[in-house]
Design a protein around this motif. Structure first.
Motif, PDB file in Angstrom:
ATOM      1  N   GLU A  45      28.098  79.069  15.646  1.00  0.00           N
ATOM      2  CA  GLU A  45      29.399  78.942  16.309  1.00  0.00           C
ATOM      3  C   GLU A  45      29.266  78.296  17.687  1.00  0.00           C
ATOM      4  O   GLU A  45      30.113  77.497  18.085  1.00  0.00           O
ATOM      5  CB  GLU A  45      30.055  80.321  16.434  1.00  0.00           C
ATOM      6  N   THR A  46      28.191  78.619  18.406  1.00  0.00           N
ATOM      7  CA  THR A  46      28.044  78.081  19.761  1.00  0.00           C
ATOM      8  C   THR A  46      27.899  76.563  19.744  1.00  0.00           C
ATOM      9  O   THR A  46      28.621  75.854  20.449  1.00  0.00           O
ATOM     10  CB  THR A  46      26.822  78.706  20.467  1.00  0.00           C
ATOM     11  N   VAL A  47      26.986  76.039  18.947  1.00  0.00           N
ATOM     12  CA  VAL A  47      26.774  74.589  18.920  1.00  0.00           C
ATOM     13  C   VAL A  47      27.986  73.874  18.321  1.00  0.00           C
ATOM     14  O   VAL A  47      28.348  72.776  18.761  1.00  0.00           O
ATOM     15  CB  VAL A  47      25.482  74.235  18.148  1.00  0.00           C
ATOM     16  N   THR A  48      28.636  74.490  17.344  1.00  0.00           N
ATOM     17  CA  THR A  48      29.825  73.877  16.736  1.00  0.00           C
ATOM     18  C   THR A  48      30.957  73.768  17.754  1.00  0.00           C
ATOM     19  O   THR A  48      31.588  72.703  17.889  1.00  0.00           O
ATOM     20  CB  THR A  48      30.290  74.707  15.525  1.00  0.00           C
ATOM     21  N   GLN A  49      31.213  74.857  18.492  1.00  0.00           N
ATOM     22  CA  GLN A  49      32.280  74.836  19.485  1.00  0.00           C
ATOM     23  C   GLN A  49      31.935  73.916  20.650  1.00  0.00           C
ATOM     24  O   GLN A  49      32.805  73.237  21.199  1.00  0.00           O
ATOM     25  CB  GLN A  49      32.551  76.255  19.984  1.00  0.00           C
ATOM     26  N   LEU A  50      30.655  73.876  21.017  1.00  0.00           N
ATOM     27  CA  LEU A  50      30.231  72.993  22.110  1.00  0.00           C
ATOM     28  C   LEU A  50      30.466  71.535  21.751  1.00  0.00           C
ATOM     29  O   LEU A  50      30.947  70.748  22.582  1.00  0.00           O
ATOM     30  CB  LEU A  50      28.757  73.238  22.432  1.00  0.00           C
ATOM     31  N   ARG A  51      30.133  71.164  20.518  1.00  0.00           N
ATOM     32  CA  ARG A  51      30.393  69.785  20.074  1.00  0.00           C
ATOM     33  C   ARG A  51      31.886  69.460  20.186  1.00  0.00           C
ATOM     34  O   ARG A  51      32.263  68.365  20.638  1.00  0.00           O
ATOM     35  CB  ARG A  51      29.930  69.597  18.630  1.00  0.00           C
ATOM     36  N   ILE A 115      21.287  79.821  30.416  1.00  0.00           N
ATOM     37  CA  ILE A 115      22.560  80.359  30.891  1.00  0.00           C
ATOM     38  C   ILE A 115      22.660  81.791  30.386  1.00  0.00           C
ATOM     39  O   ILE A 115      22.381  82.056  29.211  1.00  0.00           O
ATOM     40  CB  ILE A 115      23.753  79.528  30.373  1.00  0.00           C
ATOM     41  N   GLU A 116      23.067  82.688  31.254  1.00  0.00           N
ATOM     42  CA  GLU A 116      23.194  84.099  30.874  1.00  0.00           C
ATOM     43  C   GLU A 116      24.589  84.599  31.213  1.00  0.00           C
ATOM     44  O   GLU A 116      25.075  84.402  32.331  1.00  0.00           O
ATOM     45  CB  GLU A 116      22.143  84.940  31.604  1.00  0.00           C
ATOM     46  N   VAL A 117      25.228  85.239  30.239  1.00  0.00           N
ATOM     47  CA  VAL A 117      26.588  85.756  30.418  1.00  0.00           C
ATOM     48  C   VAL A 117      26.647  87.211  29.959  1.00  0.00           C
ATOM     49  O   VAL A 117      26.067  87.557  28.928  1.00  0.00           O
ATOM     50  CB  VAL A 117      27.628  84.923  29.630  1.00  0.00           C
ATOM     51  N   GLU A 118      27.345  88.047  30.734  1.00  0.00           N
ATOM     52  CA  GLU A 118      27.490  89.457  30.390  1.00  0.00           C
ATOM     53  C   GLU A 118      28.964  89.822  30.279  1.00  0.00           C
ATOM     54  O   GLU A 118      29.792  89.342  31.045  1.00  0.00           O
ATOM     55  CB  GLU A 118      26.834  90.337  31.464  1.00  0.00           C
ATOM     56  N   LEU A 146      29.848  80.826  27.920  1.00  0.00           N
ATOM     57  CA  LEU A 146      28.604  80.067  27.815  1.00  0.00           C
ATOM     58  C   LEU A 146      28.895  78.572  27.723  1.00  0.00           C
ATOM     59  O   LEU A 146      28.268  77.754  28.402  1.00  0.00           O
ATOM     60  CB  LEU A 146      27.815  80.501  26.577  1.00  0.00           C
ATOM     61  N   ILE A 147      29.840  78.233  26.867  1.00  0.00           N
ATOM     62  CA  ILE A 147      30.177  76.823  26.663  1.00  0.00           C
ATOM     63  C   ILE A 147      30.785  76.228  27.934  1.00  0.00           C
ATOM     64  O   ILE A 147      30.458  75.098  28.320  1.00  0.00           O
ATOM     65  CB  ILE A 147      31.139  76.683  25.467  1.00  0.00           C
ATOM     66  N   GLN A 148      31.652  76.995  28.599  1.00  0.00           N
ATOM     67  CA  GLN A 148      32.249  76.496  29.841  1.00  0.00           C
ATOM     68  C   GLN A 148      31.182  76.243  30.897  1.00  0.00           C
ATOM     69  O   GLN A 148      31.231  75.229  31.612  1.00  0.00           O
ATOM     70  CB  GLN A 148      33.278  77.504  30.365  1.00  0.00           C
ATOM     71  N   ARG A 149      30.217  77.156  31.010  1.00  0.00           N
ATOM     72  CA  ARG A 149      29.153  76.965  31.992  1.00  0.00           C
ATOM     73  C   ARG A 149      28.273  75.769  31.632  1.00  0.00           C
ATOM     74  O   ARG A 149      27.806  75.048  32.520  1.00  0.00           O
ATOM     75  CB  ARG A 149      28.309  78.237  32.102  1.00  0.00           C
ATOM     76  N   MET A 150      28.036  75.578  30.340  1.00  0.00           N
ATOM     77  CA  MET A 150      27.252  74.422  29.908  1.00  0.00           C
ATOM     78  C   MET A 150      27.968  73.118  30.277  1.00  0.00           C
ATOM     79  O   MET A 150      27.343  72.169  30.775  1.00  0.00           O
ATOM     80  CB  MET A 150      27.017  74.480  28.402  1.00  0.00           C
ATOM     81  N   ILE A 151      29.275  73.074  30.049  1.00  0.00           N
ATOM     82  CA  ILE A 151      30.046  71.887  30.396  1.00  0.00           C
ATOM     83  C   ILE A 151      29.976  71.632  31.898  1.00  0.00           C
ATOM     84  O   ILE A 151      29.801  70.487  32.348  1.00  0.00           O
ATOM     85  CB  ILE A 151      31.517  72.038  29.943  1.00  0.00           C
ATOM     86  N   LEU A 152      30.087  72.696  32.697  1.00  0.00           N
ATOM     87  CA  LEU A 152      30.008  72.546  34.154  1.00  0.00           C
ATOM     88  C   LEU A 152      28.654  71.977  34.577  1.00  0.00           C
ATOM     89  O   LEU A 152      28.582  71.136  35.480  1.00  0.00           O
ATOM     90  CB  LEU A 152      30.248  73.900  34.836  1.00  0.00           C
TER      91      LEU A 152
END
Length: 201
Positions: A45-51, A115-118, A146-152
């Motif tokens: 789901e993470t890589v799919t949503q990131l794409r 990236i770490e999210v809690e 996670l995805i938002q931080r990756m985009i940033l």
């Protein structure tokens, strides 16, 4: 009804004038326009949503792009923060750590980070269905963040920085290759000792 709609519209205009944007509705313009995105779990789901987010931001995501974003590992941990006892509710914390790499030409690593999210959610022992929903919601929010931080982080990388990182990676690879070649040459030029013959009694 009309007054209410006008009030909502007025508030929206005021908030946007102050620079406020709802999460997920802001522009996510990236200077990187082409990117290959992959993960150990290729259909996760993470890589799919990131794409999807990258493509929605104007990035052309395809295999063979000049630079590659690789999600090398994604781990989730859950622990109890507080618990009142049997049959009572308690606070749980779910932590997700995403390790990633950016690779360039010849698949050389240009950057490696994580990236770490809690997120905290309530677990109610007397309402397992509701608790499961809370847990799933916390995980979904964690993934979204996670995805938002990756985009940033990707927004902060310019093509010039990528080129500089690629040059450094090329230099490191050349130095390693030269060192290996020198070691092989030295080994080949080193005289080998003949095996010691033990005299027979």
């Amino acid at each position: 009804m009309i007054k209410r709609n006008l009030l909502v519209m007025g508030l929206a205009v005021l908030l946007s004038a102050c620079g406020f944007q709802l999460r997920g509705t802001g522009t996510t313009e990236l200077t990187i326009k082409e990117l290959d995105v992959s993960a150990r779990n290729a259909y996760g789901e993470t890589v799919t949503q990131l794409r999807q987010v990258l493509q929605g931001s104007g990035v052309k995501v395809y295999t063979g792009a000049p630079y590659k974003l690789v999600l090398t590992d994604e781990q989730e941990k859950q622990r109890i923060l507080s618990y009142a006892g049997t049959g009572s509710s308690g606070e749980y914390q779910v932590t997700t750590v995403l390790n990633y790499e950016i690779r360039g030409d010849h698949d050389l690593q240009l950057k490696s980070d994580k990236i770490e999210v809690e997120k905290v959610f309530i677990h109610d022992a007397s309402n397992l269905v509701g608790s499961d929903q809370e847990a799933n919601t916390a995980r979904a929010e964690t993934r979204r963040e996670l995805i938002q931080r990756m985009i940033l982080r990707l927004q902060q990388i310019t093509p010039a920085q990528l080129e500089a990182m690629q040059e450094m990676a090329n230099n490191r690879a050349k130095a390693d290759a030269d060192a290996l070649e020198a070691a092989k040459k030295a080994e080949a030029e080193t005289p080998r000792q003949s095996p010691v013959e033990i005299p027979q009694q």
